[in-house]
Design an enzyme around this catalytic site. Sequence first.
Site, short mmCIF file in Angstrom:
data_model
loop_
_atom_site.label_atom_id
_atom_site.label_comp_id
_atom_site.label_asym_id
_atom_site.label_seq_id
_atom_site.Cartn_x
_atom_site.Cartn_y
_atom_site.Cartn_z
N LYS A 42 0.84 -1.20 0.00
CA LYS A 42 0.00 0.00 0.00
C LYS A 42 0.88 1.25 0.00
O LYS A 42 2.08 1.18 0.29
CB LYS A 42 -0.91 -0.01 1.23
CG LYS A 42 -0.16 -0.05 2.54
CD LYS A 42 -1.08 -0.39 3.70
CE LYS A 42 -0.30 -0.37 5.01
NZ LYS A 42 -1.13 -0.79 6.14
N ARG A 136 -10.59 -0.50 15.03
CA ARG A 136 -10.56 0.23 13.77
C ARG A 136 -11.53 -0.51 12.86
O ARG A 136 -12.73 -0.47 13.09
CB ARG A 136 -9.11 0.31 13.24
CG ARG A 136 -8.93 1.30 12.12
CD ARG A 136 -7.46 1.44 11.69
NE ARG A 136 -6.89 0.21 11.13
CZ ARG A 136 -5.66 0.12 10.62
NH1 ARG A 136 -4.87 1.19 10.60
NH2 ARG A 136 -5.21 -1.02 10.13
N TYR A 269 13.91 30.95 4.38
CA TYR A 269 12.69 31.64 4.79
C TYR A 269 12.71 31.94 6.29
O TYR A 269 13.06 31.07 7.09
CB TYR A 269 11.46 30.78 4.48
CG TYR A 269 11.14 30.67 3.02
CD1 TYR A 269 10.89 31.81 2.25
CD2 TYR A 269 11.09 29.43 2.40
CE1 TYR A 269 10.58 31.69 0.90
CE2 TYR A 269 10.78 29.31 1.05
CZ TYR A 269 10.53 30.44 0.31
OH TYR A 269 10.23 30.33 -1.02
N MET A 317 9.99 24.12 -0.17
CA MET A 317 9.18 23.15 -0.90
C MET A 317 10.05 22.24 -1.79
O MET A 317 9.84 21.03 -1.84
CB MET A 317 8.14 23.88 -1.75
CG MET A 317 7.18 22.93 -2.44
SD MET A 317 5.96 23.77 -3.44
CE MET A 317 4.86 24.40 -2.20
C1 LIG Z 1 -0.38 -1.61 6.90
C2 LIG Z 1 -0.93 -2.86 7.39
C3 LIG Z 1 -0.09 -3.98 7.53
C4 LIG Z 1 1.42 -3.92 7.40
O1 LIG Z 1 1.95 -3.33 8.56
P1 LIG Z 1 3.51 -3.22 8.85
O2 LIG Z 1 3.57 -2.81 10.28
O3 LIG Z 1 4.04 -2.18 7.94
O4 LIG Z 1 4.11 -4.54 8.60
C5 LIG Z 1 -0.69 -5.19 7.87
N1 LIG Z 1 -2.03 -5.27 8.06
C6 LIG Z 1 -2.84 -4.20 7.97
C7 LIG Z 1 -4.30 -4.38 8.20
C8 LIG Z 1 -2.32 -2.96 7.64
O5 LIG Z 1 -3.14 -1.91 7.58
#
Ligand SMILES: *Cc1c(COP(=O)(O)O)cnc(C)c1O
Length: 376
Positions: A42, A136, A269, A317
């Site tokens: 992801k 969650r 800045y 930036m």
């Molecule tokens: C992001 C995520 C993972 C991976 O987590 P890491 O700590 O990066 O290994 C696994 N399961 C779920 C549901 C996640 O959201």
Amino acid sequence: MKEIKYQKGRAWMELSMENLKHNIKEFRRILPWDCALMPAVKANAYGHGAVLTANALQEQGVQAFCVASVAEGAELRQSGIKGELLVLGYTAPSQFDDLICYHLTQTVIDGDYARQLERDGRRFTVHVGIDTGMHRLGERWENLEEIVKIFRIPNLQVTGLYSHLCVSDGQSEPERAYTLEQIQHFEYIVRELHRQGFNDFKCHLQGSYGVLNYSEYCFDYARVGIALYGLYSQKGDQGYAAVDLKPVLSLKARVTTVKTLSKGEGAGYGLTYNAKMDRKIAVLSIGYADGVPRNLSNCGYVLCNGKLAPIVGRICMDQMMVDVTDIPQIRAGDEAVLIGRSGKLEIRAEDLAQWAGTISNEIVSRLGERLERVAD
Ligand SMILES: *Cc1c(COP(=O)(O)O)cnc(C)c1O
């Protein structure tokens, strides 16, 4: 993977596919033989490049991946990724078409969400999320009947059941106790479903720290993310497992100009930096829009020619400045290393995270589109 001609002109990351392969091997070594990797790719593979990373993983025999959204899943399918692509997050009904079109597996977030999928009427492949204590996503583990109902919905093909641990990185007694409770709740649901005749689904619970700290528990998949990229979330947070993980990503930028500041002159800045004596400053072609946290302003270091150069002034930036007074040979065109090795020194993503007051996951996943990705 070498079809694009890279320039390394302005700011870029270098990705060691060797180190990625090494990390895959390490995880396979510590995981039981019947637990497969289901890497989290992801957020553009935590900034590493989702297509590049997923292809490399697929070449190593990985057959299941986790993404956050339908769009991330679609991108991987379009680039030829096979196998199971699990969407961990919410998918709106307006995107249900894409679940089917790209053969994505959707997480059932709770009972209501399952009924939303049911009303659509089409056949969806899903993994059912269970809330074992993170609060969650997932149907609460206490609602066994509701979970069974989800399994009975005719147009849902349930191929998996999973939960997520929320304090598996902690090694304190209460954190370990909480995690063990979460594991027990999950195992209870698995057992009950089996007892009621549902047997044809995969189970998964552990992310990186779930594997690193609870490697004695094992389900069908391990959803490893951050650690597969060779990173720990925080400095010194290695977990219990004896694994040797190597960082995949280095972050570099060019020195664009070098100039001297006289005692008392400011830079950047707000002129938040002021030279206490004559200094030499290098400007780098990378900034917060590339993902360098702005709160590294006047804080933290980069490496130039094997030496530490303190960050001075506010991160801009697209640019930033470092003090190179003690690096006499530095010139415009040289490389600066923000993450990675230079000579005998190394700055890790965990170091940046510590200076910026966050975790390495956030540092790397925010590394921007504008960076070139150069894979070896
Ligand atoms: C992001 C995520 C993972 C991976 O987590 P890491 O700590 O990066 O290994 C696994 N399961 C779920 C549901 C996640 O959201």
